[in-house]
Design an enzyme around this catalytic site. Sequence first.
Site: not given
Length: 462
Positions: A330-331, A373
Amino acid sequence: MAMDLLKFAHEVKWRDMSWSVCTGWLRSLSLTQHLLLLALTPLPFLLVAFFMVHEVEPKASHEPARLARGVASVHLLATAVEAGVYFRRPHQLEQFVDALGGADNVTALAIYDHSGRPLVERGRPVVATWERVRAVRTASFIDERGGRMAFVAPVMSMPTARDDGIGDALFTLVEPNAAGWVLLEIDAPAPVSAGDQLFLRHALLTLAALAGSIYVALRLGHAWGDPMLRVADAVKRVRAGQWDVRLPADAVGREMQQLNEGINALIGTLEGTRRAVQAGVDEARDRFAYQAMHDHLTGLPNRRAFDKALDEAVAASRRASDRCVLCFIDLDFFKTVNDIGGHAAGDALLREVARLIQQGVRTEDLTSRIGGDEFALLLRNCSTDDACRIVDSLCRAISALRFRWEGREFRVSASFGLAEIDASVDSSAAALKIADDACYAAKREGRNQVVLRQPGSQGRLA
Protein backbone atom coordinates in the site's frame (compact mmCIF):
# COMPACT_ATOMS: atom_id res chain seq x y z
CA MET A 1 -73.28 -35.52 -57.66
CA ALA A 2 -73.38 -35.94 -61.45
CA MET A 3 -73.48 -32.20 -61.91
CA ASP A 4 -70.43 -31.82 -59.70
CA LEU A 5 -68.53 -34.37 -61.78
CA LEU A 6 -69.48 -32.62 -65.02
CA LYS A 7 -68.48 -29.30 -63.57
CA PHE A 8 -65.13 -30.68 -62.44
CA ALA A 9 -64.51 -32.25 -65.88
CA HIS A 10 -65.11 -28.92 -67.64
CA GLU A 11 -62.93 -26.95 -65.25
CA VAL A 12 -59.23 -26.40 -65.82
CA LYS A 13 -58.23 -27.41 -62.26
CA TRP A 14 -57.80 -31.09 -63.02
CA ARG A 15 -55.58 -30.23 -65.97
CA ASP A 16 -53.42 -28.06 -63.77
CA MET A 17 -53.30 -30.83 -61.19
CA SER A 18 -52.23 -33.41 -63.78
CA TRP A 19 -49.62 -31.07 -65.18
CA SER A 20 -48.30 -30.36 -61.67
CA VAL A 21 -48.00 -34.09 -60.91
CA CYS A 22 -46.19 -34.79 -64.19
CA THR A 23 -43.77 -31.89 -63.82
CA GLY A 24 -43.08 -32.84 -60.20
CA TRP A 25 -42.28 -36.40 -61.25
CA LEU A 26 -39.99 -35.23 -64.04
CA ARG A 27 -38.15 -32.89 -61.69
CA SER A 28 -37.54 -35.76 -59.26
CA LEU A 29 -35.68 -37.78 -61.92
CA SER A 30 -31.91 -37.76 -62.12
CA LEU A 31 -29.96 -36.79 -65.24
CA THR A 32 -29.39 -40.43 -66.18
CA GLN A 33 -33.08 -41.23 -65.77
CA HIS A 34 -34.00 -38.27 -67.98
CA LEU A 35 -31.70 -39.52 -70.71
CA LEU A 36 -33.04 -43.08 -70.45
CA LEU A 37 -36.61 -41.76 -70.64
CA LEU A 38 -35.67 -39.82 -73.76
CA ALA A 39 -34.11 -42.92 -75.33
CA LEU A 40 -37.11 -45.17 -74.52
CA THR A 41 -39.79 -42.70 -75.62
CA PRO A 42 -39.96 -43.96 -79.28
CA LEU A 43 -40.34 -47.61 -78.20
CA PRO A 44 -44.17 -47.79 -77.83
CA PHE A 45 -44.72 -45.86 -81.08
CA LEU A 46 -42.39 -48.20 -82.99
CA LEU A 47 -44.11 -51.26 -81.59
CA VAL A 48 -47.52 -49.94 -82.64
CA ALA A 49 -46.23 -49.11 -86.12
CA PHE A 50 -44.69 -52.58 -86.59
CA PHE A 51 -47.85 -54.24 -85.35
CA MET A 52 -49.95 -52.33 -87.88
CA VAL A 53 -47.54 -53.17 -90.70
CA HIS A 54 -47.52 -56.82 -89.64
CA GLU A 55 -51.33 -57.00 -89.65
CA VAL A 56 -51.94 -55.33 -93.04
CA GLU A 57 -49.15 -57.02 -95.01
CA PRO A 58 -50.19 -60.18 -96.88
CA LYS A 59 -48.62 -63.42 -95.89
CA ALA A 60 -45.95 -64.84 -98.21
CA SER A 61 -44.32 -68.17 -98.63
CA HIS A 62 -41.62 -69.34 -96.31
CA GLU A 63 -37.94 -69.15 -97.20
CA PRO A 64 -36.06 -72.41 -97.04
CA ALA A 65 -32.87 -71.06 -95.44
CA ARG A 66 -34.06 -71.46 -91.85
CA LEU A 67 -30.57 -71.96 -90.45
CA ALA A 68 -29.28 -68.71 -91.90
CA ARG A 69 -32.29 -66.82 -90.56
CA GLY A 70 -31.91 -68.35 -87.12
CA VAL A 71 -28.20 -67.49 -86.93
CA ALA A 72 -28.85 -63.95 -88.11
CA SER A 73 -31.71 -63.52 -85.64
CA VAL A 74 -29.77 -64.69 -82.60
CA HIS A 75 -26.77 -62.59 -83.65
CA LEU A 76 -28.91 -59.43 -83.95
CA LEU A 77 -30.57 -60.23 -80.64
CA ALA A 78 -27.20 -60.63 -78.93
CA THR A 79 -26.14 -57.27 -80.33
CA ALA A 80 -29.36 -55.63 -79.16
CA VAL A 81 -29.08 -56.82 -75.57
CA GLU A 82 -25.41 -55.91 -75.06
CA ALA A 83 -26.25 -52.82 -73.01
CA GLY A 84 -28.82 -54.59 -70.88
CA VAL A 85 -26.48 -57.50 -70.07
CA TYR A 86 -23.52 -55.20 -69.42
CA PHE A 87 -25.44 -52.88 -67.09
CA ARG A 88 -27.44 -55.74 -65.50
CA ARG A 89 -30.87 -54.27 -66.28
CA PRO A 90 -33.31 -57.21 -66.47
CA HIS A 91 -36.32 -54.93 -67.01
CA GLN A 92 -34.81 -53.61 -70.26
CA LEU A 93 -34.06 -57.15 -71.41
CA GLU A 94 -37.62 -58.12 -70.62
CA GLN A 95 -38.79 -55.33 -72.91
CA PHE A 96 -36.67 -56.72 -75.71
CA VAL A 97 -37.93 -60.25 -75.12
CA ASP A 98 -41.55 -59.11 -74.86
CA ALA A 99 -41.14 -57.26 -78.15
CA LEU A 100 -40.24 -60.59 -79.78
CA GLY A 101 -42.95 -62.52 -77.99
CA GLY A 102 -45.32 -62.15 -80.95
CA ALA A 103 -43.23 -64.42 -83.19
CA ASP A 104 -45.12 -67.69 -83.50
CA ASN A 105 -42.10 -69.87 -84.22
CA VAL A 106 -40.11 -68.79 -81.10
CA THR A 107 -40.61 -71.54 -78.50
CA ALA A 108 -37.91 -70.54 -76.00
CA LEU A 109 -35.70 -67.51 -75.47
CA ALA A 110 -33.13 -67.10 -72.69
CA ILE A 111 -30.44 -64.52 -71.91
CA TYR A 112 -27.64 -65.62 -69.56
CA ASP A 113 -24.84 -63.68 -67.86
CA HIS A 114 -21.22 -64.85 -67.89
CA SER A 115 -21.78 -67.19 -64.90
CA GLY A 116 -24.74 -68.99 -66.45
CA ARG A 117 -27.44 -67.26 -64.40
CA PRO A 118 -30.51 -66.55 -66.56
CA LEU A 119 -31.27 -62.82 -66.66
CA VAL A 120 -34.46 -63.27 -68.71
CA GLU A 121 -36.11 -66.55 -69.74
CA ARG A 122 -39.22 -67.11 -71.86
CA GLY A 123 -40.27 -70.68 -72.38
CA ARG A 124 -38.24 -73.72 -71.41
CA PRO A 125 -35.16 -74.58 -73.50
CA VAL A 126 -35.03 -78.33 -74.26
CA VAL A 127 -32.37 -78.64 -76.97
CA ALA A 128 -29.19 -76.94 -75.74
CA THR A 129 -27.52 -77.50 -72.36
CA TRP A 130 -25.52 -74.87 -70.48
CA GLU A 131 -22.21 -76.57 -71.30
CA ARG A 132 -22.91 -76.36 -75.02
CA VAL A 133 -24.14 -72.77 -74.72
CA ARG A 134 -21.00 -71.68 -72.86
CA ALA A 135 -18.74 -73.21 -75.51
CA VAL A 136 -20.16 -71.00 -78.27
CA ARG A 137 -17.91 -68.14 -79.42
CA THR A 138 -19.84 -66.94 -82.48
CA ALA A 139 -23.50 -66.96 -83.45
CA SER A 140 -24.25 -70.50 -84.65
CA PHE A 141 -26.76 -73.33 -84.88
CA ILE A 142 -26.49 -75.85 -82.01
CA ASP A 143 -28.86 -78.72 -82.58
CA GLU A 144 -32.33 -79.78 -83.67
CA ARG A 145 -34.45 -82.00 -81.47
CA GLY A 146 -38.14 -82.61 -80.94
CA GLY A 147 -39.14 -80.22 -83.68
CA ARG A 148 -37.05 -77.40 -82.28
CA MET A 149 -33.96 -75.67 -83.62
CA ALA A 150 -31.54 -74.08 -81.15
CA PHE A 151 -29.35 -71.06 -81.97
CA VAL A 152 -26.81 -69.49 -79.59
CA ALA A 153 -24.82 -66.24 -79.82
CA PRO A 154 -22.40 -64.74 -77.28
CA VAL A 155 -23.05 -61.27 -75.86
CA MET A 156 -19.70 -59.49 -76.01
CA SER A 157 -18.47 -57.05 -73.36
CA MET A 158 -19.28 -53.36 -73.78
CA PRO A 159 -16.34 -51.10 -74.75
CA THR A 160 -14.48 -49.37 -71.92
CA ALA A 161 -14.68 -45.55 -71.93
CA ARG A 162 -11.46 -43.61 -72.03
CA ASP A 163 -10.79 -40.64 -69.76
CA ASP A 164 -10.87 -38.05 -72.58
CA GLY A 165 -14.57 -38.22 -73.35
CA ILE A 166 -17.66 -40.12 -74.36
CA GLY A 167 -16.94 -40.15 -78.08
CA ASP A 168 -13.82 -42.23 -77.66
CA ALA A 169 -15.79 -44.88 -75.76
CA LEU A 170 -18.18 -45.34 -78.69
CA PHE A 171 -15.36 -46.23 -81.05
CA THR A 172 -13.14 -48.27 -78.73
CA LEU A 173 -12.67 -51.86 -79.87
CA VAL A 174 -14.79 -54.45 -78.02
CA GLU A 175 -12.80 -56.79 -75.86
CA PRO A 176 -13.00 -60.40 -77.07
CA ASN A 177 -14.52 -61.85 -73.89
CA ALA A 178 -18.18 -62.79 -73.58
CA ALA A 179 -20.40 -61.11 -70.99
CA GLY A 180 -23.26 -63.55 -71.57
CA TRP A 181 -25.13 -65.66 -74.13
CA VAL A 182 -28.49 -65.56 -75.94
CA LEU A 183 -30.28 -68.86 -76.57
CA LEU A 184 -33.07 -68.91 -79.17
CA GLU A 185 -35.14 -72.01 -79.86
CA ILE A 186 -37.64 -71.91 -82.70
CA ASP A 187 -40.25 -74.32 -83.95
CA ALA A 188 -38.61 -76.01 -86.96
CA PRO A 189 -41.72 -77.11 -88.86
CA ALA A 190 -43.50 -73.83 -88.44
CA PRO A 191 -43.25 -71.76 -91.60
CA VAL A 192 -42.22 -68.16 -91.38
CA SER A 193 -43.98 -65.76 -93.64
CA ALA A 194 -42.26 -62.96 -95.45
CA GLY A 195 -44.25 -60.51 -93.39
CA ASP A 196 -43.15 -62.16 -90.18
CA GLN A 197 -39.57 -62.20 -91.39
CA LEU A 198 -39.72 -58.54 -92.30
CA PHE A 199 -41.33 -57.70 -88.99
CA LEU A 200 -38.70 -59.64 -87.06
CA ARG A 201 -35.86 -58.07 -88.98
CA HIS A 202 -37.18 -54.58 -88.49
CA ALA A 203 -37.89 -55.26 -84.83
CA LEU A 204 -34.38 -56.52 -84.20
CA LEU A 205 -32.85 -53.60 -86.04
CA THR A 206 -35.02 -51.23 -84.07
CA LEU A 207 -34.06 -52.92 -80.81
CA ALA A 208 -30.40 -52.69 -81.78
CA ALA A 209 -30.77 -48.98 -82.49
CA LEU A 210 -32.69 -48.58 -79.25
CA ALA A 211 -29.93 -50.42 -77.38
CA GLY A 212 -27.40 -48.07 -78.92
CA SER A 213 -29.39 -45.02 -77.87
CA ILE A 214 -29.75 -46.43 -74.35
CA TYR A 215 -26.02 -46.99 -74.21
CA VAL A 216 -25.36 -43.42 -75.35
CA ALA A 217 -27.83 -42.16 -72.74
CA LEU A 218 -26.09 -44.13 -70.02
CA ARG A 219 -22.68 -42.90 -71.10
CA LEU A 220 -23.93 -39.31 -71.19
CA GLY A 221 -25.49 -39.74 -67.77
CA HIS A 222 -22.23 -41.16 -66.46
CA ALA A 223 -20.13 -38.45 -68.08
CA TRP A 224 -22.27 -35.55 -66.85
CA GLY A 225 -24.13 -36.97 -63.87
CA ASP A 226 -21.05 -38.04 -61.91
CA PRO A 227 -19.31 -34.63 -62.21
CA MET A 228 -22.47 -32.88 -61.07
CA LEU A 229 -22.68 -35.25 -58.10
CA ARG A 230 -19.04 -34.39 -57.30
CA VAL A 231 -19.92 -30.70 -57.42
CA ALA A 232 -22.84 -31.25 -55.04
CA ASP A 233 -20.62 -33.31 -52.72
CA ALA A 234 -17.94 -30.59 -52.77
CA VAL A 235 -20.51 -27.93 -51.82
CA LYS A 236 -21.81 -30.17 -49.03
CA ARG A 237 -18.29 -30.73 -47.66
CA VAL A 238 -17.51 -27.00 -47.78
CA ARG A 239 -20.69 -26.31 -45.81
CA ALA A 240 -19.45 -28.86 -43.26
CA GLY A 241 -16.18 -26.91 -42.84
CA GLN A 242 -13.84 -28.94 -45.09
CA TRP A 243 -12.09 -26.11 -46.94
CA ASP A 244 -9.47 -28.32 -48.62
CA VAL A 245 -12.00 -29.54 -51.21
CA ARG A 246 -11.01 -29.05 -54.83
CA LEU A 247 -12.70 -30.30 -58.01
CA PRO A 248 -10.61 -31.88 -60.82
CA ALA A 249 -9.67 -29.49 -63.61
CA ASP A 250 -9.65 -32.25 -66.27
CA ALA A 251 -13.42 -32.80 -66.27
CA VAL A 252 -15.26 -33.98 -69.40
CA GLY A 253 -16.41 -31.09 -71.53
CA ARG A 254 -15.33 -27.47 -71.65
CA GLU A 255 -18.44 -26.33 -69.76
CA MET A 256 -17.80 -28.71 -66.87
CA GLN A 257 -14.13 -27.67 -66.74
CA GLN A 258 -15.12 -24.01 -66.51
CA LEU A 259 -17.69 -24.84 -63.84
CA ASN A 260 -15.10 -26.73 -61.77
CA GLU A 261 -12.57 -23.92 -62.14
CA GLY A 262 -15.17 -21.36 -61.06
CA ILE A 263 -16.18 -23.42 -58.02
CA ASN A 264 -12.52 -23.94 -57.05
CA ALA A 265 -11.91 -20.19 -57.31
CA LEU A 266 -15.02 -19.49 -55.23
CA ILE A 267 -13.94 -21.98 -52.55
CA GLY A 268 -10.49 -20.37 -52.46
CA THR A 269 -12.02 -16.91 -52.06
CA LEU A 270 -14.35 -18.10 -49.33
CA GLU A 271 -11.47 -19.83 -47.55
CA GLY A 272 -9.37 -16.65 -47.67
CA THR A 273 -12.28 -14.61 -46.33
CA ARG A 274 -12.88 -17.17 -43.59
CA ARG A 275 -9.22 -17.11 -42.57
CA ALA A 276 -9.21 -13.31 -42.44
CA VAL A 277 -12.39 -13.24 -40.37
CA GLN A 278 -11.06 -15.98 -38.09
CA ALA A 279 -7.79 -14.11 -37.64
CA GLY A 280 -9.73 -10.99 -36.67
CA VAL A 281 -11.88 -12.97 -34.26
CA ASP A 282 -8.82 -14.63 -32.70
CA GLU A 283 -7.07 -11.29 -32.36
CA ALA A 284 -10.12 -9.71 -30.75
CA ARG A 285 -10.55 -12.70 -28.44
CA ASP A 286 -6.91 -12.55 -27.37
CA ARG A 287 -7.17 -8.81 -26.85
CA PHE A 288 -10.31 -9.13 -24.76
CA ALA A 289 -8.81 -12.00 -22.79
CA TYR A 290 -5.69 -9.92 -22.09
CA GLN A 291 -7.76 -6.90 -21.07
CA ALA A 292 -9.92 -9.04 -18.81
CA MET A 293 -6.88 -10.27 -16.87
CA HIS A 294 -4.58 -7.20 -16.92
CA ASP A 295 -4.62 -3.68 -15.57
CA HIS A 296 -4.98 -1.11 -18.36
CA LEU A 297 -2.76 1.48 -16.59
CA THR A 298 0.30 -0.52 -15.52
CA GLY A 299 -0.04 -3.61 -17.73
CA LEU A 300 0.22 -5.84 -14.64
CA PRO A 301 -2.20 -8.71 -13.96
CA ASN A 302 -5.37 -7.36 -12.35
CA ARG A 303 -7.40 -8.48 -9.35
CA ARG A 304 -9.15 -11.26 -11.32
CA ALA A 305 -5.85 -12.81 -12.42
CA PHE A 306 -4.44 -12.42 -8.92
CA ASP A 307 -7.44 -14.16 -7.28
CA LYS A 308 -7.13 -17.06 -9.69
CA ALA A 309 -3.38 -17.45 -9.01
CA LEU A 310 -3.97 -17.19 -5.24
CA ASP A 311 -6.62 -19.95 -5.36
CA GLU A 312 -4.16 -22.20 -7.20
CA ALA A 313 -1.40 -21.42 -4.68
CA VAL A 314 -3.61 -22.22 -1.68
CA ALA A 315 -4.78 -25.47 -3.29
CA ALA A 316 -1.17 -26.45 -4.07
CA SER A 317 -0.04 -25.75 -0.52
CA ARG A 318 -2.78 -28.01 0.87
CA ARG A 319 -2.23 -30.76 -1.70
CA ALA A 320 1.56 -30.91 -2.04
CA SER A 321 2.76 -28.81 0.91
CA ASP A 322 4.12 -26.17 -1.48
CA ARG A 323 4.85 -22.96 0.41
CA CYS A 324 4.66 -19.44 -0.89
CA VAL A 325 4.37 -15.93 0.57
CA LEU A 326 1.63 -13.40 -0.10
CA CYS A 327 2.50 -9.70 0.10
CA PHE A 328 0.22 -6.65 0.16
CA ILE A 329 1.76 -3.28 -0.84
CA ASP A 330 0.00 0.00 0.00
CA LEU A 331 1.65 3.24 -1.16
CA ASP A 332 2.15 5.93 1.48
CA PHE A 333 1.33 9.59 0.71
CA PHE A 334 -0.20 8.70 -2.66
CA LYS A 335 -3.20 10.92 -1.95
CA THR A 336 -0.90 13.93 -1.63
CA VAL A 337 0.54 13.33 -5.10
CA ASN A 338 -2.93 12.83 -6.54
CA ASP A 339 -4.33 15.97 -4.91
CA ILE A 340 -1.41 18.28 -5.80
CA GLY A 341 -0.30 16.88 -9.16
CA GLY A 342 -3.68 15.62 -10.34
CA HIS A 343 -4.77 12.22 -11.55
CA ALA A 344 -2.22 12.28 -14.38
CA ALA A 345 0.58 12.57 -11.83
CA GLY A 346 -0.95 9.76 -9.79
CA ASP A 347 -1.15 7.50 -12.86
CA ALA A 348 2.47 8.24 -13.77
CA LEU A 349 3.57 7.45 -10.18
CA LEU A 350 1.69 4.13 -10.26
CA ARG A 351 3.43 3.15 -13.50
CA GLU A 352 6.83 4.06 -12.02
CA VAL A 353 6.18 2.02 -8.85
CA ALA A 354 4.97 -0.94 -10.92
CA ARG A 355 8.24 -0.82 -12.88
CA LEU A 356 10.31 -0.80 -9.66
CA ILE A 357 8.38 -3.76 -8.23
CA GLN A 358 8.76 -5.84 -11.41
CA GLN A 359 12.50 -5.18 -11.42
CA GLY A 360 12.87 -6.29 -7.81
CA VAL A 361 11.06 -9.67 -7.90
CA ARG A 362 11.94 -13.01 -9.46
CA THR A 363 10.70 -14.34 -12.79
CA GLU A 364 8.37 -16.93 -11.24
CA ASP A 365 6.76 -14.38 -8.90
CA LEU A 366 3.42 -12.71 -9.72
CA THR A 367 3.02 -8.92 -9.44
CA SER A 368 -0.53 -7.52 -9.58
CA ARG A 369 -2.26 -4.22 -9.16
CA ILE A 370 -5.39 -5.04 -7.19
CA GLY A 371 -6.88 -1.54 -7.07
CA GLY A 372 -6.10 2.13 -6.51
CA ASP A 373 -2.60 2.45 -4.99
CA GLU A 374 -2.52 -1.17 -3.80
CA PHE A 375 -0.31 -3.89 -5.24
CA ALA A 376 0.05 -7.57 -4.39
CA LEU A 377 2.90 -10.04 -4.74
CA LEU A 378 2.70 -13.83 -4.85
CA LEU A 379 6.21 -15.18 -4.16
CA ARG A 380 6.14 -18.83 -5.27
CA ASN A 381 8.34 -21.52 -3.69
CA CYS A 382 9.82 -18.92 -1.40
CA SER A 383 10.71 -19.12 2.29
CA THR A 384 9.77 -16.34 4.68
CA ASP A 385 13.42 -15.26 5.05
CA ASP A 386 13.87 -14.92 1.29
CA ALA A 387 10.55 -13.15 1.01
CA CYS A 388 11.58 -10.66 3.68
CA ARG A 389 14.83 -9.91 1.84
CA ILE A 390 13.02 -9.36 -1.47
CA VAL A 391 10.32 -7.16 0.05
CA ASP A 392 12.83 -5.17 2.16
CA SER A 393 14.78 -4.25 -0.98
CA LEU A 394 11.53 -3.17 -2.64
CA CYS A 395 10.67 -1.04 0.41
CA ARG A 396 14.04 0.75 0.21
CA ALA A 397 13.76 1.21 -3.59
CA ILE A 398 10.34 2.86 -3.32
CA SER A 399 11.35 5.12 -0.43
CA ALA A 400 14.41 6.24 -2.44
CA LEU A 401 12.22 7.18 -5.39
CA ARG A 402 12.20 10.89 -6.25
CA PHE A 403 9.11 11.43 -8.35
CA ARG A 404 9.09 14.71 -10.30
CA TRP A 405 6.03 16.17 -11.94
CA GLU A 406 5.72 19.63 -13.52
CA GLY A 407 8.63 21.08 -11.55
CA ARG A 408 7.63 19.48 -8.25
CA GLU A 409 9.34 16.63 -6.48
CA PHE A 410 7.36 14.11 -4.47
CA ARG A 411 8.62 11.51 -2.05
CA VAL A 412 6.59 8.42 -1.35
CA SER A 413 7.03 5.16 0.49
CA ALA A 414 5.11 1.87 0.87
CA SER A 415 3.83 -0.34 3.65
CA PHE A 416 4.28 -4.10 3.15
CA GLY A 417 2.23 -6.86 4.78
CA LEU A 418 3.46 -10.47 4.37
CA ALA A 419 1.54 -13.68 5.01
CA GLU A 420 2.97 -17.18 4.71
CA ILE A 421 0.72 -19.64 2.83
CA ASP A 422 1.16 -23.20 4.05
CA ALA A 423 -1.03 -26.24 4.68
CA SER A 424 -2.68 -24.52 7.66
CA VAL A 425 -4.26 -21.84 5.40
CA ASP A 426 -7.57 -23.38 4.31
CA SER A 427 -8.79 -20.72 1.84
CA SER A 428 -7.81 -17.72 -0.24
CA ALA A 429 -9.94 -15.48 1.94
CA ALA A 430 -7.95 -16.53 5.01
CA ALA A 431 -4.65 -15.75 3.27
CA LEU A 432 -5.96 -12.35 2.14
CA LYS A 433 -7.10 -11.56 5.68
CA ILE A 434 -3.66 -12.35 7.15
CA ALA A 435 -1.79 -10.24 4.55
CA ASP A 436 -4.24 -7.36 4.85
CA ASP A 437 -3.89 -7.32 8.67
CA ALA A 438 -0.10 -7.31 8.31
CA CYS A 439 -0.21 -4.39 5.86
CA TYR A 440 -2.54 -2.48 8.20
CA ALA A 441 -0.13 -3.13 11.07
CA ALA A 442 2.74 -1.70 8.99
CA LYS A 443 0.67 1.41 8.32
CA ARG A 444 -0.27 1.76 11.96
CA GLU A 445 3.31 1.35 13.19
CA GLY A 446 4.72 4.19 11.10
CA ARG A 447 4.60 3.23 7.36
CA ASN A 448 7.60 2.49 5.13
CA GLN A 449 8.19 -0.90 6.71
CA VAL A 450 7.52 -4.62 6.30
CA VAL A 451 5.38 -6.71 8.66
CA LEU A 452 5.32 -10.50 8.45
CA ARG A 453 2.36 -12.32 9.93
CA GLN A 454 2.23 -16.10 9.94
CA PRO A 455 -0.97 -18.12 10.45
CA GLY A 456 -1.92 -18.23 14.10
CA SER A 457 0.78 -15.74 15.19
CA GLN A 458 1.09 -12.01 15.83
CA GLY A 459 2.76 -9.78 13.26
CA ARG A 460 6.40 -8.87 13.52
CA LEU A 461 8.66 -6.43 11.71
CA ALA A 462 10.72 -8.08 9.03
